[in-house]
Design a protein around this motif. Structure first.
Motif, PDB file in Angstrom:
ATOM      1  N   ILE A 118      49.467  32.296 -32.269  1.00 23.16           N
ATOM      2  CA  ILE A 118      48.782  31.132 -32.841  1.00 23.16           C
ATOM      3  C   ILE A 118      49.796  30.230 -33.544  1.00 23.16           C
ATOM      4  O   ILE A 118      49.674  29.007 -33.522  1.00 23.16           O
ATOM      5  N   ILE A 153      42.238  35.325 -33.124  1.00 18.69           N
ATOM      6  CA  ILE A 153      42.855  36.216 -34.119  1.00 18.69           C
ATOM      7  C   ILE A 153      42.606  37.678 -33.762  1.00 18.69           C
ATOM      8  O   ILE A 153      41.732  38.002 -32.947  1.00 18.69           O
ATOM      9  N   THR A 162      36.059  32.185 -36.444  1.00 22.43           N
ATOM     10  CA  THR A 162      37.047  31.142 -36.187  1.00 22.43           C
ATOM     11  C   THR A 162      37.224  30.929 -34.692  1.00 22.43           C
ATOM     12  O   THR A 162      36.981  31.842 -33.890  1.00 22.43           O
ATOM     13  N   THR A 163      37.654  29.744 -34.336  1.00 23.06           N
ATOM     14  CA  THR A 163      37.905  29.440 -32.919  1.00 23.06           C
ATOM     15  C   THR A 163      39.260  29.965 -32.454  1.00 23.06           C
ATOM     16  O   THR A 163      39.519  30.001 -31.250  1.00 23.06           O
ATOM     17  N   PHE A 164      40.109  30.381 -33.383  1.00 25.42           N
ATOM     18  CA  PHE A 164      41.431  30.881 -33.001  1.00 25.42           C
ATOM     19  C   PHE A 164      41.332  32.339 -32.528  1.00 25.42           C
ATOM     20  O   PHE A 164      40.515  33.123 -33.040  1.00 25.42           O
ATOM     21  N   LEU A 211      49.008  35.888 -37.193  1.00 24.82           N
ATOM     22  CA  LEU A 211      49.075  34.603 -36.487  1.00 24.82           C
ATOM     23  C   LEU A 211      50.273  34.560 -35.546  1.00 24.82           C
ATOM     24  O   LEU A 211      50.194  34.010 -34.443  1.00 24.82           O
ATOM     25  N   CYS A 219      49.655  36.988 -32.457  1.00 24.30           N
ATOM     26  CA  CYS A 219      48.680  36.450 -31.514  1.00 24.30           C
ATOM     27  C   CYS A 219      49.143  35.150 -30.864  1.00 24.30           C
ATOM     28  O   CYS A 219      48.412  34.567 -30.046  1.00 24.30           O
ATOM     29  N   THR A 256      45.688  28.519 -41.344  1.00 24.97           N
ATOM     30  CA  THR A 256      45.115  28.485 -39.996  1.00 24.97           C
ATOM     31  C   THR A 256      44.262  29.732 -39.759  1.00 24.97           C
ATOM     32  O   THR A 256      44.707  30.861 -39.982  1.00 24.97           O
ATOM     33  N   GLY A 257      43.039  29.538 -39.327  1.00 23.93           N
ATOM     34  CA  GLY A 257      42.192  30.670 -38.939  1.00 23.93           C
ATOM     35  C   GLY A 257      41.556  31.410 -40.092  1.00 23.93           C
ATOM     36  O   GLY A 257      41.033  32.514 -39.893  1.00 23.93           O
ATOM     37  N   LYS A 299      50.375  25.526 -42.727  1.00 30.21           N
ATOM     38  CA  LYS A 299      49.872  26.237 -41.539  1.00 30.21           C
ATOM     39  C   LYS A 299      49.386  27.647 -41.856  1.00 30.21           C
ATOM     40  O   LYS A 299      48.744  28.292 -41.023  1.00 30.21           O
TER      41      LYS A 299
END
Length: 481
Positions: A49, A206, A202-204, A44, A47, A104-105, A101
């Protein structure tokens, strides 16, 4: 408040909490969960994020949680359901809301899949190592018994004389296949599911390949739905484990028989036997019997997971929580069996004289009398009949073939001469079988050499792979950030 409780208006019923919680058994994957989280948060950060200062806080927090668990300062809570939520809750308690957090992802669906992949690939390596130790013990016993003649059996009836070392090499061969099956299955375990999310990705932005590199996976699942719903790797492990247990059970069955007074072929070391609460003379082969008995639970674990999976729609379903206990139980059962059998085989005493005596008191050289007549140009089918009549005569006279005089032999065939006694000698009978795979000493020596070579290859693979993927070697995956 549950970490997922925002949508709910009532607290979870206590019976539901207790019934659905998996923390009682999946807590043993806490190391894998932390290592997976370290790799995930490092990604994360890489990247962009999460900001790097938060990534560093999360990594430091996870390592503090790890230290607390190792020091025995943590009690996992049923209210937090599973190992994943327990560790996340501990992290948030350690560093505050930033700990939230971490998730996340990712989803618990790909997180639990990752933990099981990490857990099983390490445990399979340990089991292959233990199987290699047992194989080595059997090889050593085989090498020490290259002149020990015993009856070979079919239908549990004496059939033909064989070397005891030859008999043990059959189990060496079985273990070789078992280790190769586990090594092959390991390839399917060493694939990364993390990054699949709940089922659809996922929309992240990654980087799954980066996580795979950090955690030493050879590749990633290409389809996220498959990644979270796949339990083939557990089924494959349980299948290979079941076959391995079948082989151990067969060996144990023979150890039990051979150590009985009726056979008296071997004596197991006192350290691996138990006594009776009422009969002072008893020495029971309980370890071998328990390995034989525990085979059923390993089979049951395989059938259990197959039954769970047989009608599940894609993708993740709560039924799949049932994948873990059988896996954990099989790992523990196999580990115990292999760890105990190795020293039991190493310390086993072989009654060579009793084995040879047994061969002298049966008709296991009858086939060789038929082969002898074939060398005198009598068709085998006729030779078979001649020897059958000779055996019947011996039974009626309470004799064995080598007890017959030459005159008695020649009543059945004039082709029999004085050289028949040498042909029917147990050592001659054994060493006459020189074709590849036979029981002749020279062939058994070749088998031992070949399997020692295979064993060295297995040991080399284990050493190289273990250094790369052990959980302890991965605890610093987040350090570069």
């Amino acid at each position: 408040m549950k970490l997922w409780g925002g949508r709910f208006t009532k607290p979870t019923n206590q019976l539901v909490e207790e019934y659905t919680a998996s923390i009682s058994f999946d807590q043993q994957m806490w190391r894998q969960d932390i290592v997976g989280s370290l790799a995930h948060v490092a990604m994360l950060g890489k990247c962009g994020i999460l900001p790097m200062d938060e990534v560093k806080q999360i990594i430091a927090g996870l390592k503090k949680v790890k230290e607390k668990i190792e020091r025995g300062q943590v009690t996992f809570q049923v209210a937090h359901e599973d190992v994943h939520m327990n560790i996340e809750k501990l992290l948030i308690e350690e560093i505050g809301p930033i700990g939230g957090k971490l998730h996340t992802g990712r989803s618990r669906n790909d997180q639990v899949a990752l933990d099981m992949h990490l857990y099983l690939r390490e445990k399979m390596l340990e089991l292959i190592q233990l199987a290699a130790y047992l194989q080595n013990a059997l090889l050593d016993q085989a090498a020490n018994n290259l002149d020990t003649v015993m009856p070979g059996y079919t239908h549990l009836q004496r059939a033909q004389p064989v070397l005891f070392g030859y008999h043990l090499m059959a189990y060496v061969s079985m273990l070789q296949r078992d280790m190769e099956r586990l090594q092959d299955a390991w390839k399917r375990v060493n694939v990364l599911p993390l990054g699949a999310g709940a089922l659809a990705g996922t929309t992240f932005p990654i980087d799954r390949e980066f996580v795979a590199e950090l955690l030493q996976f050879d590749g990633v699942y290409l389809n996220s739905m498959d990644a979270v719903s796949d339990r083939d790797f557990i089924v494959e492990f349980l299948s290979a484990a079941s076959l391995l247990m079948a082989h151990l059970s067969r060996l144990c069955e023979e150890l039990v028989m051979w150590s009985s007074q009726e056979f008296s072929f071997i004596e197991l070391d006192d350290a691996f036997c138990t006594g009776s609460s009422i009969m002072p003379q008893k020495k029971n082969p309980d370890v071998a019997e328990l390995v034989r008995g525990k085979t059923g639970r390993v089979y049951g674990n395989l059938i259990g997971i197959l039954t769970v999976l047989k009608g599940l729609p894609l993708a993740y379903n709560k039924d799949m929580q049932e994948d873990k206990e059988g896996m954990f139980d099989t790992v523990a059962t196999l580990h115990g069996a292999l760890a105990l059998l190795t020293p039991m085989i190493e310390t086993m005493q072989v009654n060579k004289q009793r084995m040879r005596q047994a061969v002298a008191e049966d008709f296991s050289n009858a086939t060789d009398l038929a082969d002898y007549l074939v060398t005198k140009n009598l068709p085998f089918r006729q030779a078979h009949e001649v020897v059958g009549r000779a055996v019947l005569y011996c039974i009626e006279q309470k004799k064995y073939l080598l007890d017959l005089s030459l005159e008695e032999f020649q009543r059945f065939s004039p082709l029999i001469d004085a050289d028949v006694y040498q042909a029917l000698d147990a050592d001659t009978v054994v060493n006459a079988r020189k074709a590849m795979g036979g029981t002749a000493r020279e062939q058994v020596e070749k088998q031992i050499t070949a399997y020692r070579g295979f064993l060295e290859q297995t040991k080399s693979w284990i050493n190289q792979t273990s250094q790369k993927v052990s959980i302890e070697s991965l605890v610093d995956v987040g350090s570069p950030v």
